[in-house]
Design a protein around this motif. Structure first.
Motif, short mmCIF file in Angstrom:
data_model
loop_
_atom_site.label_atom_id
_atom_site.label_comp_id
_atom_site.label_asym_id
_atom_site.label_seq_id
_atom_site.Cartn_x
_atom_site.Cartn_y
_atom_site.Cartn_z
N PRO A 8 38.90 47.58 37.35
CA PRO A 8 40.28 47.79 36.92
C PRO A 8 40.43 49.19 36.32
O PRO A 8 39.56 49.63 35.57
N TYR A 10 43.08 51.98 34.44
CA TYR A 10 44.36 52.36 33.83
C TYR A 10 44.19 53.74 33.21
O TYR A 10 43.48 53.88 32.23
N GLU A 12 42.48 56.47 34.23
CA GLU A 12 41.04 56.77 34.14
C GLU A 12 40.67 58.01 34.97
O GLU A 12 39.58 58.08 35.50
N ASP A 41 46.10 49.88 37.72
CA ASP A 41 47.02 49.10 36.91
C ASP A 41 48.17 49.98 36.40
O ASP A 41 48.32 50.17 35.20
N ALA A 95 36.01 50.94 34.28
CA ALA A 95 36.02 52.20 35.00
C ALA A 95 35.44 53.35 34.18
O ALA A 95 35.21 54.43 34.70
N ASP A 96 35.18 53.11 32.89
CA ASP A 96 34.85 54.24 32.02
C ASP A 96 33.36 54.50 31.87
O ASP A 96 32.94 55.27 31.02
N GLN A 98 31.19 52.79 30.52
CA GLN A 98 30.55 52.18 29.36
C GLN A 98 29.65 51.05 29.86
O GLN A 98 28.64 50.73 29.24
N SER A 208 39.99 54.79 24.77
CA SER A 208 40.10 53.35 24.97
C SER A 208 41.57 52.97 25.15
O SER A 208 42.45 53.54 24.52
N LYS A 209 41.81 51.98 26.00
CA LYS A 209 43.19 51.57 26.28
C LYS A 209 43.61 50.42 25.37
O LYS A 209 44.68 49.86 25.52
N TRP A 210 42.74 50.04 24.44
CA TRP A 210 43.05 48.92 23.56
C TRP A 210 43.31 49.42 22.15
O TRP A 210 42.45 50.03 21.54
N1 UDP Z 1 42.44 48.54 31.74
C1 UDP Z 1 43.38 48.12 32.65
N2 UDP Z 1 44.67 47.88 32.21
C2 UDP Z 1 45.03 48.00 30.90
C3 UDP Z 1 44.03 48.39 29.97
C4 UDP Z 1 42.74 48.65 30.42
O1 UDP Z 1 43.11 47.99 33.83
O2 UDP Z 1 46.20 47.76 30.57
C5 UDP Z 1 41.05 48.84 32.21
C6 UDP Z 1 40.54 50.23 31.84
O3 UDP Z 1 40.92 51.18 32.79
C7 UDP Z 1 39.04 50.00 31.82
C8 UDP Z 1 38.91 48.56 31.35
O4 UDP Z 1 40.18 47.94 31.57
O5 UDP Z 1 38.46 50.11 33.11
C9 UDP Z 1 38.51 48.47 29.89
O6 UDP Z 1 39.38 49.26 29.11
P1 UDP Z 1 38.88 50.18 27.92
O7 UDP Z 1 37.65 50.92 28.33
O8 UDP Z 1 40.04 50.99 27.47
O9 UDP Z 1 38.51 49.08 26.84
P2 UDP Z 1 37.31 49.10 25.78
O10 UDP Z 1 36.06 49.48 26.53
O11 UDP Z 1 37.71 50.11 24.77
O12 UDP Z 1 37.28 47.69 25.27
#
Ligand code: UDP
Ligand code: MG
Length: 334
Positions: A8, A10, A12, A41, A95-96, A98, A208-210
Motif C-alpha cells: 500500500p 500513500y 511514498e 491510495d 512501502a517505506d 521499515q 509517517s502517515k499516522w
Molecule cells: N498508507 C496507506 N494509506 C494511508 C496511510 C498509509 O496506504 O492512508 C501506507 C503507507 O504508504 C505505508 C503503510 O501504509 O506503506 C504504513 O504507513 P506508515 O509507514 O506511514 O505507518 P507507520 O510505519 O508509521 O506505522
C-alpha cells in the motif's frame, strides 16, 4: 505464481524507487516467480507515475497496480491488494522499507518450512517509539484481546506485516465488512500462525502517515468492529447507576421526612444531575457508535473506488470501474 507482495502506498515518492530496487533484487535473487501488487491510495505526489514506470520496467516479472480515486486508507488498500494478488502465498509489506524485503523473504521461507502453518506474522522485537505511544498501544492490545469476540488468539504487537497462504487470503476476502481492521480480521479467520520477530528499519524517506489522532480513531474502529462489550458496558453502567439512584431516592426521603434537612440538598442535586447526565450521554454515545456502523454497513458501499488498474505489461485492465467487495470472490476474473 509463488508469491504476491502487496504494497500500500500513500505519498511514498521518496521511498518507492529504493523499495523497487531492493524488492526486485531480493526476490529475483531468490529465484521466485513473484509479483508486486502496488496500491496507490490517492497519493498527491509522484507515487502513481513511479508505479507506472515499475509496471513498464523489465526488472520485475509481474507488477500489478491499482490506483484509488482518493485516499481511502491503508485497510481498503490492503483489500484491493488481496483482490488482485494471484500468488499461492501472499505477503503484505509497507512501502517505506521499515519492513524489509529480506525479512519478508525470510518469513516466506519460514512458512514453506512449516507445511502445517498457514501464516507467518511479524512482530517488533524492540519498539522504537515514544513511551506514551508504546503504553497506549500495549493497552489497546490488552483491551482488544479482552473485549473482541472470537479474536482471543491475537499475537500482541503483530502488525499486518505478514506472509500467508491463499486459503487465508480467500478467507479474508470473504469478509465483506466496510470497517476493516486487519489485525482483528487475521485473528478472526484463525488458521495456524507462526510469530516472527523482526527489527523495523528506519523509514527510507518521507514521514509517517499516522498521527496520534488517526491511530486513536483506528484503535476505536478496531474495538467497535470486533466487540459488543462496550454496548454491554453501557447496560451495566446504566443498571448500576439506576440502582444507586433508587437507593439515593430513599436517602432523600429519609432526609426530608425524618431529618427535615431539605434546603441543604442543592450541591447534591447538581452533582447527581451532572453524574447521570454524563452517564446517559456516554451510553447514548456508545449506542450511537454502533448505530452509525450499522447505518454505514447497511449502505453496502464499496470499500474503495479504483480509478484504474494496471497489469504487469503496463496495459490498462480497466478504467473508471471499481471492484465491489462482495463475497463472490471465487468467481472473480483474474
Ligand atoms: N498508507 C496507506 N494509506 C494511508 C496511510 C498509509 O496506504 O492512508 C501506507 C503507507 O504508504 C505505508 C503503510 O501504509 O506503506 C504504513 O504507513 P506508515 O509507514 O506511514 O505507518 P507507520 O510505519 O508509521 O506505522
Ligand atoms: Mg512505516
Amino acid at each position: 505464481m509463488d508469491l504476491s507482495v502487496i504494497i500500500p502506498c500513500y505519498n511514498e515518492q521518496e521511498c518507492l524507487p529504493m523499495l523497487f530496487d531492493r524488492a526486485t533484487a531480493v526476490f529475483g535473487a531468490a529465484g521466485l516467480d513473484y509479483e508486486l501488487v502496488f496500491v496507490n491510495d490517492g497519493s498527491k505526489d509522484r507515487t502513481w507515475p513511479l508505479i507506472e514506470e515499475f509496471c513498464a520496467s523489465e526488472r520485475a516479472p509481474h507488477v500489478r497496480a491499482v490506483d484509488f480515486s482518493r485516499n481511502f486508507g491503508k485497510e481498503p488498500a490492503l483489500l484491493a491488494g488481496l483482490e488482485h494478488a494471484g500468488g499461492d502465498v501472499v505477503g503484505i509489506m509497507d512501502a517505506d522499507l521499515q519492513q524489509e524485503p529480506e525479512t519478508l523473504l525470510a518469513m516466506y521461507r519460514e512458512l514453506l518450512a512449516h507445511p502445517e502453518a498457514d501464516c507467518v506474522a511479524a512482530f517488533q522485537s524492540t519498539r522504537h517509539e515514544g513511551k506514551l505511544q508504546a503504553a497506549l498501544k500495549g493497552q489497546f492490545y490488552r483491551t482488544f484481546k479482552a473485549a473482541a469476540d472470537g479474536c482471543g488468539d491475537m499475537i500482541p504487537g503483530a502488525s499486518d506485516f505478514r506472509v500467508f497462504r491463499r486459503d487465508v487470503a480467500e478467507a479474508l476476502l470473504s469478509m465483506p465488512e466496510y470497517f476493516r481492521f486487519s489485525k482483528g480480521l487475521f485473528a478472526w479467520v484463525g488458521f495456524e500462525t507462526i510469530p516472527f520477530a523482526y527489527e523495523p528499519a528506519e523509514r527510507a524517506g518521507g514521514t509517517s502517515k499516522w498521527s496520534l489522532r488517526k491511530l486513536m480513531a483506528y484503535a476505536l474502529d478496531g474495538i467497535f468492529a470486533f466487540s459488543t462489550v462496550p454496548l454491554k458496558l453501557a447496560t451495566v453502567v446504566g443498571g448500576i447507576s439506576s440502582i444507586a439512584a433508587v437507593v439515593y431516592f430513599f436517602v432523600v426521603l429519609w432526609d426530608t421526612f425524618g431529618l427535615h434537612n431539605t434546603p441543604h440538598g442543592y450541591p447534591t442535586v447538581v452533582c447527581l444531575l451532572l453524574l447521570f447526565g454524563g452517564l446517559l450521554l456516554l451510553t447514548l454515545g456508545i449506542i450511537g457508535e454502533y448505530l452509525a456502523r450499522i447505518y454505514l454497513e447497511g449502505k453496502h458501499r464499496p470499500v474503495y473506488i479504483a480509478r484504474r488498474t494496471l497489469s504487469a505489461e503496463g496495459a490498462e485492465l480497466r478504467r473508471g470501474g471499481f471492484e465491489r467487495n462482495r463475497p463472490n470472490f471465487g468467481h472473480r476474473a483474474r
